[in-house]
Design a protein around this motif. Structure first.
Motif, PDB file in Angstrom:
ATOM      1  N   ILE A 142       0.848  -1.189   0.000  1.00  9.59           N
ATOM      2  CA  ILE A 142       0.000   0.000   0.000  1.00  9.59           C
ATOM      3  C   ILE A 142       0.887   1.243   0.000  1.00  9.59           C
ATOM      4  O   ILE A 142       1.649   1.486   0.947  1.00  9.59           O
ATOM      5  N   ARG A 143       0.786   2.026  -1.057  1.00  9.93           N
ATOM      6  CA  ARG A 143       1.566   3.257  -1.230  1.00  9.93           C
ATOM      7  C   ARG A 143       0.967   4.037  -2.403  1.00  9.93           C
ATOM      8  O   ARG A 143       0.174   3.492  -3.182  1.00  9.93           O
ATOM      9  N   GLY A 213      -1.579   3.825   7.299  1.00  9.96           N
ATOM     10  CA  GLY A 213      -1.238   4.994   8.109  1.00  9.96           C
ATOM     11  C   GLY A 213      -0.171   5.840   7.436  1.00  9.96           C
ATOM     12  O   GLY A 213      -0.230   7.078   7.452  1.00  9.96           O
ATOM     13  N   VAL A 214       0.842   5.186   6.835  1.00 13.47           N
ATOM     14  CA  VAL A 214       1.872   5.921   6.096  1.00 13.47           C
ATOM     15  C   VAL A 214       1.262   6.633   4.890  1.00 13.47           C
ATOM     16  O   VAL A 214       1.635   7.755   4.553  1.00 13.47           O
ATOM     17  N   SER A 223       4.864  14.096   0.764  1.00 11.50           N
ATOM     18  CA  SER A 223       6.047  13.231   0.626  1.00 11.50           C
ATOM     19  C   SER A 223       6.245  12.437   1.919  1.00 11.50           C
ATOM     20  O   SER A 223       5.709  12.784   2.974  1.00 11.50           O
ATOM     21  N   TYR A 224       7.011  11.388   1.791  1.00 12.16           N
ATOM     22  CA  TYR A 224       7.347  10.554   2.951  1.00 12.16           C
ATOM     23  C   TYR A 224       8.725   9.954   2.714  1.00 12.16           C
ATOM     24  O   TYR A 224       8.996   9.375   1.654  1.00 12.16           O
ATOM     25  N   LEU A 248      -0.678   3.194  13.417  1.00 14.15           N
ATOM     26  CA  LEU A 248       0.781   3.117  13.432  1.00 14.15           C
ATOM     27  C   LEU A 248       1.326   2.517  14.738  1.00 14.15           C
ATOM     28  O   LEU A 248       2.515   2.670  15.053  1.00 14.15           O
ATOM     29  N   ASN A 249       0.477   1.851  15.484  1.00 16.00           N
ATOM     30  CA  ASN A 249       0.909   1.234  16.735  1.00 16.00           C
ATOM     31  C   ASN A 249       2.062   0.263  16.463  1.00 16.00           C
ATOM     32  O   ASN A 249       1.949  -0.623  15.605  1.00 16.00           O
ATOM     33  N   PRO A 250       3.185   0.382  17.183  1.00 19.82           N
ATOM     34  CA  PRO A 250       4.330  -0.523  16.938  1.00 19.82           C
ATOM     35  C   PRO A 250       4.001  -1.987  17.199  1.00 19.82           C
ATOM     36  O   PRO A 250       4.623  -2.877  16.585  1.00 19.82           O
TER      37      PRO A 250
END
Length: 786
Positions: A142-143, A213-214, A223-224, A248-250
């Motif tokens: 996913i991006r 999330g990203v 941008s990322y 984004l939970n680790p």
């Protein structure tokens, strides 16, 4: 033939197969194993996109390409890229899809609004929920490079290179996940620590939730680069912060799934409760909604029109709206929205999507739909071909002229101004004018007024040969309308169309019908009548200034050598009451003798002109006097020289025998016995000369009714013969014209020789019947041209 074979072989070797699609421009995609091209389908020329994978150049990633090919063939969802066709060869793999645009283009340019971004993320979230929950699979990639804008502007999910089912023992993601381009930048924390094998130990949604999330961060920021940026939530909407952190939970086991994120956003007051998203979800069921719900939805649609991609309106919203109008009772409000969207369409798109529906709607007998179509006709007329308007739309439109509902008739008259530019001359001057003639007599005064206004505005579209008669008749009728605004509209239309009439028509036809309005009971009409009359008077004066002073011959001798007659005497020739003295007075010097009553010339009896004063006394004739300042030369004695006494103008009008019935220039059409007279065909008009008393003496007339002055002069000068010199044309005696057939006004007759003139008495006319018949004829139409 060998050349063609070599060309085909060369094309295949370069990766362009001989299949049903043509390659176009290349579209760059970052972080992908595929090369994207714009293409067209050869069968119908429709647009498409083609994904190309070069096997020889990326042999290590071939399993990813084949996995994507297999998954796209089997996976069907509205949020997934639509596949048209595929082809695999020894050197390339090709996938033909709907026309796509990479999301990464818009993300880098930051061209997406907040509402549009939420709408797109909502679509991807629904698709991911389906993949993770229903398909029990992991997308793994996913991006922005895996997401595309579809033909409708909706966000579509692609990039199925690593799509794997957790139920498969040989899933592609654990083995080949590291071959995904730029995988390290988007990799979840647990994968970075333990590798791709760890995904089997974690929930199915864990990898895709982190990548989603990203994606949120990159879409709002443009941008990322690394995971260190993810804590900066300044550009992300505040309502989304809490859910964004949970994505984004680790800890993958505590990480929120995309399905949960979607449900959280759809709660009341949630970040996915936007008008744009609500319209998208409700538009598919527009035809099933109640009127209140439908109106509420359309209100939201108007608010988000600027945020929606134009293609979404064309591909998704417009078809549903058209269905609602045609079959779901959408009504005028829905059709108004259709027209607004239609302004953004090209001519080809308009002709394909809207025009067929418009033609079918004009054939619909529903009055509400007809009024709606007529109201919106200005928005669609430029997109409608002239042939279509003449052949299909106008024949249905004219039924509104005779509809029982006044609002339909009025809107039809108003719509004429819009549609007249697309009508043929035959229809305008035939069928259209016939219908407007009926609405000009409508029982509703507003419709009559609008018809007059309509005629004034389409006057220049009417035929040149007939429009003057049509307009004059139509405006004359409106000037007699009891409705004040109808009369005012006629005056305004006359002022606006003054240049379409000839100067002669202005003076003889239009001014007479306008002048009564100068003394109208309403000041509004009097003021406008004054303005309109001034326009016509100014035009007539300008034209009169270009006309010659006279069309009579110039002073001097005429063509026959005879001196032209003079009007008036030196004393009073400038006055209006001066007597006409002919040029024969110049010959008094050569006349002699006395005037004998009943004297003859060449055997013909001398008759007095009916236009001369009758003899009222039997006294001897008064001798003629010479013109002042004119010497008389005669061989005979001066006692025999006649004198002419200047007539008294007042005495000439005191003629008791000459009765005009008190009418200036308009003589009564009856004889002296009270009987009405008429003129038979071929006879002279009795209105041409005034009626006078019967002369005591006989006077001869020539064939044109003029007194025989030549014979009178010949009788006074017997030494000269009239036959020696022919008289000018028009003064010769008529010895053969039958005087008996010449009627005399007033029932009087004069004799020439022994022949008496015949008096023709016409039967009495029923004036009232003639007046009523004239009124009936007037109501029937606007002249012969209607």
């Amino acid at each position: 033939m060998d050349f063609l074979k070599s060309a085909v072989a060369s094309a295949i070797s370069k990766g362009y197969p001989t299949w049903g699609y043509s390659f176009g421009d290349r579209v760059d995609i970052d972080d992908s194993i595929w090369t994207l091209h714009n293409g067209t389908k050869r069968e119908d020329g429709s647009k498409c996109s083609i994904f190309s994978f070069d096997i020889t150049a990326n042999k290590s990633r071939l399993p990813l390409a084949r996995n994507s090919l297999r998954k796209l063939r089997t996976l069907r969802h509205p949020g997934v890229v639509k596949v048209l066709d595929t082809q695999e060869s020894e050197t390339h793999i090709y996938i033909a899809t709907e026309r796509l645009t990479p999301l990464s283009w818009h993300v880098k340019r930051k061209s997406l609004t907040e509402e549009t971004t939420k709408w797109g993320l909502h679509n991807i979230a629904k698709t991911l929920k389906f993949i993770n929950a229903d398909a029990a699979s992991i997308h793994g990639c996913i991006r922005p490079a895996s997401i595309f804008f579809g033909e409708s502007g909706e966000w579509k999910l692609g990039g199925f290179d690593a799509l794997s089912s957790v139920k498969e023992d040989d899933s592609i993601l654990p083995t080949y996940g590291g071959l995904i381009p730029d995988a390290g930048r988007y990799m979840a924390p647990e994968i970075s620590k333990a590798g791709w094998e760890v995904i089997k130990q974690n929930p199915t949604h864990a990898v895709d939730a982190y990548n989603f999330g990203v994606l949120i961060f990159e879409c709002f920021n443009g941008s990322y680069n690394s995971s260190d940026q993810l804590a900066q939530m300044k550009s992300i909407p505040p309502s989304m912060h809490q859910s964004y952190k949970r994505l984004l939970n680790p800890n993958p086991k505590s990480r929120m799934s995309v399905g949960q994120f979607l449900d959280q956003g759809k709660r009341i007051g949630g970040f996915f409760q936007t008008p744009l998203i609500q319209v998208t979800e409700d538009i598919d069921n527009l035809g099933l909604k109640a009127e209140d719900e439908r109106n509420e939805l359309l209100g939201k649609l108007d608010k988000v029109a600027d945020d929606f991609p134009a293609d979404f309106f064309k591909m998704k919203v417009l078809p549903e709206l058209l269905k609602s109008v045609e079959f779901g009772g959408g009504g005028a409000k829905v059709f108004g929205t259709v027209m607004q969207i239609g302004q953004k369409l090209s001519d080809e798109e308009y002709e394909t999507q809207i025009t067929p529906v418009v033609v079918r709607l004009f054939a619909n007998p529903d009055r509400a739909i007809r009024v709606c179509l007529l109201d919106n006709l200005p928005l669609m007329i430029d997109h409608l071909p002239q042939k279509l308007v003449n052949d299909k739309i106008f024949p249905q439109m004219v039924t509104g002229f005779t509809d029982v509902a006044p609002v339909v008739r009025e809107q039809t008259v108003r719509a004429v101004l819009t549609v007249v530019t697309k009508l043929s001359d035959r229809i305008i001057n035939g069928e259209l004018l016939r219908h407007l003639a009926k609405t000009a007599n409508d029982e509703q005064p507003g419709i009559r007024t609008n018809t007059t206004i309509c005629l004034g505005k389409i006057a220049r579209n009417l035929g040149v040969n007939s429009r003057a008669k049509v307009l004059a008749a139509a405006f004359a009728r409106s000037l007699r309308d009891p409705f004040v605004h109808a009369r005012n509209a006629a005056l305004l239309a006359l002022a606006a169309t003054a240049d379409l009439f000839s100067e002669e028509d202005c003076a003889t036809k239009l001014l007479p019908i306008m002048c009564p309005s100068l003394v109208d009971k309403e000041k509004l009409i009097r003021d406008q009548a004054q303005k309109s009359v001034d326009i016509y008077i100014a035009r007539i004066r300008k034209h009169a200034a270009t006309m010659p002073d006279t069309v009579l011959p110039s002073p001097g001798l005429t063509a026959g050598g005879v001196a032209a007659p003079r009007i008036g005497t030196p004393a009073n020739e400038s006055g209006w009451a001066g007597w006409a003295i002919s040029s024969f007075t110049n010959k008094l010097a050569s006349t002699s003798g006395t005037i004998e009553p009943g004297s003859t010339t060449n055997g013909a009896a001398d008759q007095r002109s009916s236009s001369m004063p009758p003899a009222v006394s039997s006294k001897p004739p008064v001798p003629l006097a010479s013109k002042p300042g004119m010497p008389l030369h005669s061989a005979k004695s001066s006692a025999n020289i006649p004198t002419v006494k200047s007539p008294d103008p007042a005495a000439a009008f005191a003629d008791e025998a000459e009765d005009f019935d008190g009418d200036w220039g308009g003589f009564a059409d009856h004889d002296g016995f009270g009987n009405h007279t008429s003129t038979k065909e071929g006879e002279e008009d009795p209105w041409g000369t005034p009626a006078v008393s019967k002369p005591t003496g006989t006077t001869s007339f020539d064939d044109k009714g003029e007194p025989d002055f030549a014979g009178w002069l010949a009788a006074q000068n017997q030494t000269k013969k009239a036959a020696t010199k022919p008289l000018p044309r028009g003064l010769t005696k008529s010895s053969t014209a039958p005087a008996a057939k010449r009627p005399i006004a007033g029932g009087r007759s004069s004799t020439a020789g022994s022949t008496a003139r015949k008096v023709v008495v016409a039967p009495k006319k029923d004036v009232k019947k003639e007046e009523s018949k004239a009124k009936e004829d007037e109501v029937e139409g606007w002249g012969d041209d209607w």
